[in-house]
Design a protein around this motif. Structure first.
Motif, PDB file in Angstrom:
ATOM      1  N   ARG A   1      45.195  11.084  49.916  1.00 54.75           N
ATOM      2  CA  ARG A   1      45.984  10.401  48.884  1.00 54.75           C
ATOM      3  C   ARG A   1      45.120   9.642  47.884  1.00 54.75           C
ATOM      4  NH1 ARG A   1      50.663   7.521  52.319  1.00 54.75           N
ATOM      5  NH2 ARG A   1      48.970   7.426  53.845  1.00 54.75           N
ATOM      6  N   PRO A   2      44.147   8.814  48.330  1.00 56.95           N
ATOM      7  CA  PRO A   2      43.302   8.145  47.332  1.00 56.95           C
ATOM      8  C   PRO A   2      42.451   9.130  46.529  1.00 56.95           C
ATOM      9  CG  PRO A   2      42.529   7.683  49.567  1.00 56.95           C
ATOM     10  CD  PRO A   2      43.869   8.308  49.702  1.00 56.95           C
ATOM     11  N   MET A   3      42.066  10.242  47.171  1.00 57.66           N
ATOM     12  CA  MET A   3      41.273  11.234  46.448  1.00 57.66           C
ATOM     13  C   MET A   3      42.106  11.872  45.334  1.00 57.66           C
ATOM     14  SD  MET A   3      38.916  14.267  48.054  1.00 57.66           S
ATOM     15  CE  MET A   3      40.256  14.915  49.053  1.00 57.66           C
ATOM     16  N   ALA A   4      43.341  12.232  45.629  1.00 60.17           N
ATOM     17  CA  ALA A   4      44.217  12.818  44.616  1.00 60.17           C
ATOM     18  C   ALA A   4      44.504  11.829  43.493  1.00 60.17           C
ATOM     19  CB  ALA A   4      45.526  13.275  45.256  1.00 60.17           C
ATOM     20  N   LEU A   5      44.755  10.565  43.860  1.00 63.71           N
ATOM     21  CA  LEU A   5      45.039   9.541  42.848  1.00 63.71           C
ATOM     22  C   LEU A   5      43.826   9.313  41.950  1.00 63.71           C
ATOM     23  CD1 LEU A   5      46.973   7.440  41.691  1.00 63.71           C
ATOM     24  CD2 LEU A   5      46.130   5.821  43.422  1.00 63.71           C
ATOM     25  N   ALA A   6      42.637   9.227  42.552  1.00 65.34           N
ATOM     26  CA  ALA A   6      41.423   9.019  41.764  1.00 65.34           C
ATOM     27  C   ALA A   6      41.168  10.207  40.841  1.00 65.34           C
ATOM     28  CB  ALA A   6      40.228   8.803  42.696  1.00 65.34           C
ATOM     29  N   GLY A   7      41.381  11.418  41.352  1.00 67.07           N
ATOM     30  CA  GLY A   7      41.183  12.610  40.534  1.00 67.07           C
ATOM     31  C   GLY A   7      42.130  12.648  39.351  1.00 67.07           C
ATOM     32  N   ALA A   8      43.407  12.337  39.596  1.00 67.39           N
ATOM     33  CA  ALA A   8      44.393  12.339  38.511  1.00 67.39           C
ATOM     34  C   ALA A   8      44.074  11.276  37.469  1.00 67.39           C
ATOM     35  CB  ALA A   8      45.793  12.116  39.087  1.00 67.39           C
ATOM     36  N   ALA A   9      43.722  10.076  37.925  1.00 67.37           N
ATOM     37  CA  ALA A   9      43.405   8.985  36.995  1.00 67.37           C
ATOM     38  C   ALA A   9      42.176   9.331  36.149  1.00 67.37           C
ATOM     39  CB  ALA A   9      43.163   7.690  37.772  1.00 67.37           C
ATOM     40  N   ALA A  10      41.153   9.913  36.792  1.00 72.68           N
ATOM     41  CA  ALA A  10      39.942  10.285  36.063  1.00 72.68           C
ATOM     42  C   ALA A  10      40.235  11.363  35.026  1.00 72.68           C
ATOM     43  CB  ALA A  10      38.868  10.764  37.038  1.00 72.68           C
ATOM     44  N   LEU A  11      41.072  12.336  35.372  1.00 71.75           N
ATOM     45  CA  LEU A  11      41.419  13.399  34.428  1.00 71.75           C
ATOM     46  C   LEU A  11      42.154  12.840  33.213  1.00 71.75           C
ATOM     47  CD1 LEU A  11      42.617  16.555  36.410  1.00 71.75           C
ATOM     48  CD2 LEU A  11      40.654  16.330  34.892  1.00 71.75           C
TER      49      LEU A  11
ATOM     50  N   LEU B   1      45.741  17.048  46.942  1.00 75.42           N
ATOM     51  CA  LEU B   1      47.115  17.553  46.983  1.00 75.42           C
ATOM     52  C   LEU B   1      47.277  18.687  47.984  1.00 75.42           C
ATOM     53  CD1 LEU B   1      47.930  17.591  43.158  1.00 75.42           C
ATOM     54  CD2 LEU B   1      48.690  15.928  44.862  1.00 75.42           C
ATOM     55  N   THR B   2      46.218  19.474  48.188  1.00 71.59           N
ATOM     56  CA  THR B   2      46.301  20.573  49.147  1.00 71.59           C
ATOM     57  C   THR B   2      46.292  20.050  50.579  1.00 71.59           C
ATOM     58  OG1 THR B   2      45.149  22.026  47.594  1.00 71.59           O
ATOM     59  CG2 THR B   2      45.219  22.726  49.887  1.00 71.59           C
ATOM     60  N   ILE B   3      45.466  19.052  50.835  1.00 77.18           N
ATOM     61  CA  ILE B   3      45.385  18.491  52.181  1.00 77.18           C
ATOM     62  C   ILE B   3      46.668  17.756  52.548  1.00 77.18           C
ATOM     63  CG2 ILE B   3      44.196  16.788  53.620  1.00 77.18           C
ATOM     64  CD1 ILE B   3      41.655  17.403  51.959  1.00 77.18           C
ATOM     65  N   SER B   4      47.189  16.989  51.598  1.00 78.06           N
ATOM     66  CA  SER B   4      48.387  16.194  51.878  1.00 78.06           C
ATOM     67  C   SER B   4      49.392  16.359  50.738  1.00 78.06           C
ATOM     68  CB  SER B   4      47.990  14.720  52.031  1.00 78.06           C
ATOM     69  OG  SER B   4      49.116  13.926  52.352  1.00 78.06           O
ATOM     70  N   PRO B   5      50.066  17.521  50.683  1.00 74.76           N
ATOM     71  CA  PRO B   5      50.959  17.798  49.553  1.00 74.76           C
ATOM     72  C   PRO B   5      52.280  17.040  49.581  1.00 74.76           C
ATOM     73  CG  PRO B   5      51.058  19.587  51.131  1.00 74.76           C
ATOM     74  CD  PRO B   5      50.001  18.652  51.627  1.00 74.76           C
ATOM     75  N   GLY B   6      52.584  16.418  50.712  1.00 70.91           N
ATOM     76  CA  GLY B   6      53.900  15.802  50.822  1.00 70.91           C
ATOM     77  C   GLY B   6      53.902  14.294  50.833  1.00 70.91           C
TER      78      GLY B   6
ATOM     79  N   PRO C   1      52.990  20.285  44.429  1.00 72.47           N
ATOM     80  CA  PRO C   1      52.217  19.436  43.518  1.00 72.47           C
ATOM     81  C   PRO C   1      51.236  20.215  42.631  1.00 72.47           C
ATOM     82  CG  PRO C   1      52.243  18.493  45.724  1.00 72.47           C
ATOM     83  CD  PRO C   1      52.826  19.859  45.834  1.00 72.47           C
ATOM     84  N   LEU C   2      50.781  21.371  43.097  1.00 71.91           N
ATOM     85  CA  LEU C   2      49.874  22.158  42.270  1.00 71.91           C
ATOM     86  C   LEU C   2      50.585  22.716  41.042  1.00 71.91           C
ATOM     87  CD1 LEU C   2      47.604  24.068  44.820  1.00 71.91           C
ATOM     88  CD2 LEU C   2      47.252  21.861  43.696  1.00 71.91           C
ATOM     89  N   GLU C   3      51.900  22.935  41.156  1.00 66.63           N
ATOM     90  CA  GLU C   3      52.667  23.294  39.960  1.00 66.63           C
ATOM     91  C   GLU C   3      52.635  22.135  38.973  1.00 66.63           C
ATOM     92  OE1 GLU C   3      53.724  26.100  39.271  1.00 66.63           O
ATOM     93  OE2 GLU C   3      54.065  27.206  41.116  1.00 66.63           O
ATOM     94  N   GLY C   4      52.686  20.922  39.509  1.00 70.19           N
ATOM     95  CA  GLY C   4      52.593  19.746  38.655  1.00 70.19           C
ATOM     96  C   GLY C   4      51.238  19.624  37.986  1.00 70.19           C
ATOM     97  N   VAL C   5      50.178  20.039  38.682  1.00 71.26           N
ATOM     98  CA  VAL C   5      48.842  20.046  38.074  1.00 71.26           C
ATOM     99  C   VAL C   5      48.814  21.011  36.897  1.00 71.26           C
ATOM    100  CG1 VAL C   5      46.406  20.588  38.446  1.00 71.26           C
ATOM    101  CG2 VAL C   5      47.698  19.386  40.215  1.00 71.26           C
ATOM    102  N   ARG C   6      49.418  22.179  37.064  1.00 72.28           N
ATOM    103  CA  ARG C   6      49.500  23.132  35.960  1.00 72.28           C
ATOM    104  C   ARG C   6      50.278  22.532  34.788  1.00 72.28           C
ATOM    105  NH1 ARG C   6      48.905  27.321  39.944  1.00 72.28           N
ATOM    106  NH2 ARG C   6      50.883  26.814  40.917  1.00 72.28           N
ATOM    107  N   ALA C   7      51.356  21.824  35.114  1.00 72.53           N
ATOM    108  CA  ALA C   7      52.151  21.184  34.060  1.00 72.53           C
ATOM    109  C   ALA C   7      51.321  20.138  33.316  1.00 72.53           C
ATOM    110  CB  ALA C   7      53.396  20.541  34.664  1.00 72.53           C
TER     111      ALA C   7
ATOM    112  N   LEU D   1      54.760  12.299  42.180  1.00 78.13           N
ATOM    113  CA  LEU D   1      54.964  12.467  40.738  1.00 78.13           C
ATOM    114  C   LEU D   1      54.859  13.928  40.317  1.00 78.13           C
ATOM    115  CD1 LEU D   1      52.933   9.432  39.322  1.00 78.13           C
ATOM    116  CD2 LEU D   1      55.411   9.753  39.200  1.00 78.13           C
ATOM    117  N   LEU D   2      53.876  14.625  40.855  1.00 77.16           N
ATOM    118  CA  LEU D   2      53.647  16.006  40.436  1.00 77.16           C
ATOM    119  C   LEU D   2      54.595  16.993  41.107  1.00 77.16           C
ATOM    120  CD1 LEU D   2      49.730  16.041  40.360  1.00 77.16           C
ATOM    121  CD2 LEU D   2      51.310  15.890  38.428  1.00 77.16           C
ATOM    122  N   SER D   3      55.376  16.520  42.066  1.00 76.71           N
ATOM    123  CA  SER D   3      56.348  17.391  42.739  1.00 76.71           C
ATOM    124  C   SER D   3      57.759  17.227  42.198  1.00 76.71           C
ATOM    125  CB  SER D   3      56.357  17.095  44.253  1.00 76.71           C
ATOM    126  OG  SER D   3      55.097  17.321  44.819  1.00 76.71           O
ATOM    127  N   ARG D   4      57.940  16.345  41.194  1.00 80.41           N
ATOM    128  CA  ARG D   4      59.274  16.171  40.630  1.00 80.41           C
ATOM    129  C   ARG D   4      59.726  17.469  39.965  1.00 80.41           C
ATOM    130  NH1 ARG D   4      61.408  13.404  43.614  1.00 80.41           N
ATOM    131  NH2 ARG D   4      59.591  14.093  44.768  1.00 80.41           N
TER     132      ARG D   4
END
Length: 646
Positions: free
Chosen positions: A239-249, A282-287, A15-21, A294-297
């Protein structure tokens, strides 16, 4: 900058590759000029947070495993990861520089050298937003400021981590507290400096400084420290932390303006917090979770893998592939740019980055000694190449240089009557020719013209709705210089030329749209005040109506000189013809003090579009300013008119 990719940590977190994308896509869309994504530049902030996280995580793991950090090993890995692609880019741009006009080569040479030395960001801080750059194609290396900041961070940060580790081991009772306090102080200092250094007209110091970006890198480092323990990670919140972070960004990408005060006055902290939440979740729960899914596609992971090359190459492609160079426009140009940028980035990844990053090339192991030797030799060769390919470079023309005071010709005879000159950089481009012609008539020219300035004390706005880089200085100095011209030299006649006065204007908290009734009245009021300063000593003003552009058509469409509705065309300025008519109307109110001379009819008597050459001589330097030959052509008529006024 997406410099730290998959080799920065032992295991690959998809998923961190997806963050870079996500980050590089935002930057790409922003650089393509999409008005609906004003905050796309924040992709760089995401990269800074991610880089701080990955580098700190790597260093901490090395400390845990070995009890030490190998600086040469770290730096050689960074060199193998980052240098091959960027040195290839700089080699290509060096060749490109040889094809540029002489007046564009000197800025390119400076950019090449500063990029090779990883000090591009400080070069931009020192230079600020050059007025000259308004009339030049943007540098294909402008985006490397972020890579410079990362490299400076990579150079210093491992040493700091070692110092922190030793301090904690040496002073276990107070070491951690000292480190925490120091880190918080640096973080707060970085955030405060970003706010203090912000200048809406020229945010260069705030935007490009290494120190003002430290809090973003330290945010990532802080996330790595918080996630260091193996247990107690509270996966339920991941999971909610990652979702909130992505939405805020994503919201920040759509809402934050790179010239607006919000980003500099705390908005960057919000972006850091959102990036930190996304990376941590994403680091805590990457799967698990929709964000990780979405970011792991395959597509985002693939873009993430080539994100470093895509960041390096997309901007030069955009700069080089213009409507003028390709004869393409609209969607076809957009698709062409994206396709070529992706193609070059994929080739860079597979042919240059990936093979060298492995540390073994054609059976030869690239240890630290070989890596540093090859890197140093390549940088030296490219420095020499940068000078060789820009050997025809010419200094920036004098008419773009801001003078602190009045310009008086060397050896001017104070006993001679004075002709004054006021106005913008086009007036300044006529300056030398007018001075020579004045001497022929027994006069001396004293100039108060200032590049980037209008004729009065108004705050003029650029196409983004923010003040021009020199606007505040112009508003203060222009009236003062005009006063000094009149009181110190008592000119008998003053030449007036300014096209700068055709833009939107800010009055208090209001923006007056160019062409509106309120804007027109404000322009007349500003010109009235300027005229009062200029004629109080008995001088007469010769108002030079500006010449039309060589590219302006003689029609009334939104692309034509005779369109008189800038608001309807959604433009932050009136056309040259519109300004000419306003000047004519205004001058009619001051017939005793103002005489009009039409430069347009001197340069192109048949009307727009004006030819850029007359009798084989180039009239305009850059379709705006007069060339030396063009100035020499019109100067005799201007001086003759000035000295034979009614």
């Amino acid at each position: 900058m997406p410099g730290d990719t998959t080799t920065a940590v032992p295991e690959r977190i998809a998923p961190l590759e997806g963050v870079r994308a996500l980050a590089v896509t935002a930057v790409l869309v922003y650089h393509l000029g999409a008005p609906w994504l004003p905050g796309g530049f924040l992709g760089v902030d995401v990269f800074f947070v991610l880089s701080g996280f990955l580098i700190t995580r790597l260093l901490l793991r090395e400390l845990d495993a070995t009890g030490r950090i190998s600086l040469t090993g770290f730096w050689s890995r960074r060199a193998r990861r980052l240098l091959p692609a960027v040195l290839t880019l700089l080699a290509v741009v060096s060749v490109y520089a040889a094809t540029r006009p002489a007046e564009q080569q000197l800025p390119l040479r400076r950019d090449l050298i500063s990029s090779l030395l990883y000090v591009t960001n400080w070069q931009f801080v020192i230079e600020g937003r050059s007025y000259f750059s308004e009339f030049q194609a943007p540098s294909p290396l402008r985006h490397l400021w972020s890579l410079a900041i990362e490299e400076q961070f990579y150079l210093v940060f491992p040493i700091m981590v070692m110092a922190v580790f030793l301090a904690i081991r040496r002073f276990p009772a107070r070491g951690e507290a000292l480190v925490l306090v120091s880190s918080c102080a640096v973080f707060i200092g970085s955030v405060v400096s970003l706010a203090v250094l912000f200048d809406e007209a020229d945010p260069s110091r705030a935007y490009y400084s290494t120190f003002t970006r430290l809090h973003e890198l330290l945010t990532g480092a802080g996330v790595a420290l918080l996630l260091r323990p193996s247990g107690g990670r509270h996966t339920a919140f991941a999971r909610p932390m990652a979702l909130a972070g992505a939405a805020a960004l994503v919201a920040c990408f759509f809402l934050i303006d790179d010239r607006g005060a919000f980003y500099y006055h705390g908005g960057s902290v919000a972006v850091c917090a959102a990036s930190a939440a996304l990376v941590a979740g994403l680091t805590i729960s990457p799967g698990s979770g929709v964000t990780a899914w979405l970011l792991s596609r395959r597509a985002p992971v693939a873009v993430g893998e080539i994100s470093y090359g895509l960041y390096l190459w997309h901007w030069p492609v955009i700069v080089v592939l213009t409507p003028e160079s390709t004869r393409l426009t609209g969607p076809l140009l957009l698709v062409t740019r994206i396709t070529i940028a992706l193609g070059v980035s994929i080739a860079s990844y597979h042919l240059i980055e990936k093979p060298i990053r492995s540390g073994v090339v054609r059976g030869h192991r690239l240890d630290a000694r070989r890596t540093f030797t090859l890197a140093g030799a390549t940088v030296l060769v490219l420095c020499v190449t940068a000078f060789a390919t820009t050997v025809n470079a010419e200094p920036e023309p004098g008419y773009v240089k801001q003078s602190e005071g009045l310009i008086v010709p060397r050896g001017a005879d104070p006993r001679l009557p004075v002709i004054g000159l006021v106005g913008d950089s086009i007036a300044a481009s006529l300056q030398e020719a007018l001075a020579k012609e004045s001497v022929k008539h027994g006069h001396t020219l004293v100039s108060a013209a200032r590049p980037g300035c209008g004729i009065g004390a108004s705050l003029l706005l650029d196409e983004t709705g923010h003040p021009f880089s020199s606007a505040a200085v112009c508003a203060e100095r222009t009236p003062r210089l005009q006063d000094e011209l009149v009181s110190g030299y008592h000119p008998r006649v003053i030449l007036w030329h300014s096209v700068r006065d055709r833009t939107d204007v800010r009055v208090g908290d209001r923006t007056l749209r160019a062409g509106s009734a309120a804007w027109r009245e404000q322009r007349f009021s500003d010109w009235d005040a300027a005229l009062g300063r200029l004629v109080r000593g008995g001088a007469h003003v010769v108002l030079l109506l500006p010449a039309w552009s060589p590219t302006g058509s003689a029609d009334s469409t939104c692309g034509g000189e005779f369109n008189l509705d800038p608001v309807g065309c959604d433009r932050p300025f009136v056309t040259t013809e519109h300004l000419r008519r306003l000047y004519t109307t205004w001058a009619g109110r001051h017939l005793g003090d103002v005489t009009i001379m039409d430069l347009g009819h001197e340069v192109c008597p048949a009307g727009p579009p004006c030819p850029n050459r007359v009798g084989g001589e180039r009239i305009r330097e850059d379709e705006v300013h007069f060339s030396p030959s063009g100035a020499a052509m019109v100067a005799p008529r201007i001086i003759a008119m000035a000295l034979t006024r009614p």
